[in-house]
Motif scaffolding. Structure first.
Motif, PDB file in Angstrom:
ATOM      1  N   GLN A  66       0.855  -1.187   0.000  1.00 25.01           N
ATOM      2  CA  GLN A  66       0.000   0.000   0.000  1.00 25.01           C
ATOM      3  C   GLN A  66       0.891   1.237   0.000  1.00 25.01           C
ATOM      4  OE1 GLN A  66      -3.485  -0.137   0.047  1.00 25.01           O
ATOM      5  NE2 GLN A  66      -3.215  -2.345  -0.168  1.00 25.01           N
ATOM      6  N   HIS A 103      -0.800  -5.701  13.475  1.00 25.95           N
ATOM      7  CA  HIS A 103      -1.861  -6.079  14.409  1.00 25.95           C
ATOM      8  C   HIS A 103      -2.064  -7.581  14.275  1.00 25.95           C
ATOM      9  CE1 HIS A 103      -2.843  -1.864  14.824  1.00 25.95           C
ATOM     10  NE2 HIS A 103      -3.023  -1.775  13.525  1.00 25.95           N
ATOM     11  N   SER A 115      -0.742  -5.945  19.258  1.00 30.62           N
ATOM     12  CA  SER A 115      -0.153  -5.088  18.229  1.00 30.62           C
ATOM     13  C   SER A 115       1.265  -4.731  18.611  1.00 30.62           C
ATOM     14  CB  SER A 115      -0.947  -3.783  18.087  1.00 30.62           C
ATOM     15  OG  SER A 115      -2.255  -4.024  17.688  1.00 30.62           O
ATOM     16  N   SER A 117       4.504  -1.875  17.149  1.00 36.61           N
ATOM     17  CA  SER A 117       4.917  -0.851  16.192  1.00 36.61           C
ATOM     18  C   SER A 117       6.414  -0.615  16.306  1.00 36.61           C
ATOM     19  CB  SER A 117       4.154   0.455  16.436  1.00 36.61           C
ATOM     20  OG  SER A 117       4.491   0.989  17.693  1.00 36.61           O
ATOM     21  N   GLN A 141      -2.541  -7.909  10.260  1.00 31.30           N
ATOM     22  CA  GLN A 141      -2.789  -6.777   9.377  1.00 31.30           C
ATOM     23  C   GLN A 141      -1.657  -5.782   9.566  1.00 31.30           C
ATOM     24  OE1 GLN A 141      -5.799  -3.969  10.703  1.00 31.30           O
ATOM     25  NE2 GLN A 141      -6.613  -3.877   8.622  1.00 31.30           N
ATOM     26  N   ALA A 143      -0.087  -1.859   9.085  1.00 28.40           N
ATOM     27  CA  ALA A 143      -0.592  -0.489   9.013  1.00 28.40           C
ATOM     28  C   ALA A 143       0.565   0.504   9.042  1.00 28.40           C
ATOM     29  CB  ALA A 143      -1.540  -0.211  10.176  1.00 28.40           C
ATOM     30  N   VAL A 145       1.189   4.366  10.267  1.00 29.59           N
ATOM     31  CA  VAL A 145       0.639   5.444  11.091  1.00 29.59           C
ATOM     32  C   VAL A 145       1.688   6.548  11.172  1.00 29.59           C
ATOM     33  CG1 VAL A 145      -0.228   6.082  13.380  1.00 29.59           C
ATOM     34  CG2 VAL A 145      -0.764   3.828  12.429  1.00 29.59           C
ATOM     35  N   ALA A 154      -3.788   7.019  10.776  1.00 30.83           N
ATOM     36  CA  ALA A 154      -3.603   5.738  10.097  1.00 30.83           C
ATOM     37  C   ALA A 154      -3.772   6.025   8.610  1.00 30.83           C
ATOM     38  CB  ALA A 154      -4.626   4.724  10.579  1.00 30.83           C
ATOM     39  N   SER A 157      -3.382   0.673   5.324  1.00 27.86           N
ATOM     40  CA  SER A 157      -3.380  -0.642   5.984  1.00 27.86           C
ATOM     41  C   SER A 157      -3.713  -1.705   4.948  1.00 27.86           C
ATOM     42  CB  SER A 157      -4.373  -0.698   7.148  1.00 27.86           C
ATOM     43  OG  SER A 157      -5.693  -0.518   6.677  1.00 27.86           O
ATOM     44  N   THR A 158      -3.291  -2.899   5.265  1.00 26.97           N
ATOM     45  CA  THR A 158      -3.643  -4.048   4.423  1.00 26.97           C
ATOM     46  C   THR A 158      -4.890  -4.700   5.005  1.00 26.97           C
ATOM     47  OG1 THR A 158      -2.346  -5.629   5.705  1.00 26.97           O
ATOM     48  CG2 THR A 158      -1.207  -4.478   3.904  1.00 26.97           C
TER      49      THR A 158
END
Length: 161
Positions: A66, A103, A115, A117, A141, A143, A145, A154, A157-158
């Protein structure tokens, strides 16, 4: 007593000096929920047994890659998967104000219960997370951010995979 007060004053002065000095921001991982509850979680994708097994799966809903625009850059988000270890998220061409997130949903209801990060280190423009175990019916998933003075956003995301 006088010596104790002198030592205490010296410590407080040193702490005040450290707090007032600008400190370079250092990237650091952050996790929440029950992240780390499954094998390989909290390990980077380079861990023995996992390194070299990750790929971009073709069947991630919406795509494993993405893009989002932030601060004049086109930031790329990628979702990598290994059928032996799980999944991780990677961002590239990202400023330090962005983080890669992964996530994990442990029961298939597409709601994150864990989750993690990873922020962008000074001097580079990418970051990748530790592994989320999305094997045996669990989902993950990725993401992207980013934050500014107005809050955190955000941006991409997939789908759950």
């Amino acid at each position: 007593m006088k010596r104790t007060m002198t030592v205490l004053a010296a410590i407080l002065t040193a702490v005040a000096a450290m707090v007032s000095q600008p400190i370079a921001a250092q990237a650091a991982p952050s996790s929440s929920g029950n992240f780390g509850a499954y094998p390989y979680e909290n390990s980077y994708p380079t861990v023995a047994g996992c390194s070299g097994t990750f790929f971009l799966p073709w069947d991630v809903p919406g795509g494993a890659v993405q893009y989002a625009n932030w601060e004049g850059r086109q930031v790329k988000l990628e979702f990598y998967y290994s059928n032996a270890c799980g999944a991780y998220a990677r961002i590239s061409n990202a400023p330090q104000s962005c983080v890669a997130m992964i996530h994990r949903d442990s029961n298939g209801d597409r709601r994150a219960d864990g989750s993690m990060s990873e922020s962008v280190d000074p001097g580079i423009n990418y970051a990748y997370t530790r592994i989320a175990n999305n094997l045996n019916g669990r989902l993950a998933q990725a993401a992207l951010v980013c934050r500014n003075v107005h809050g955190s956003w955000a941006l991409a995301s997939t789908g759950w995979y």
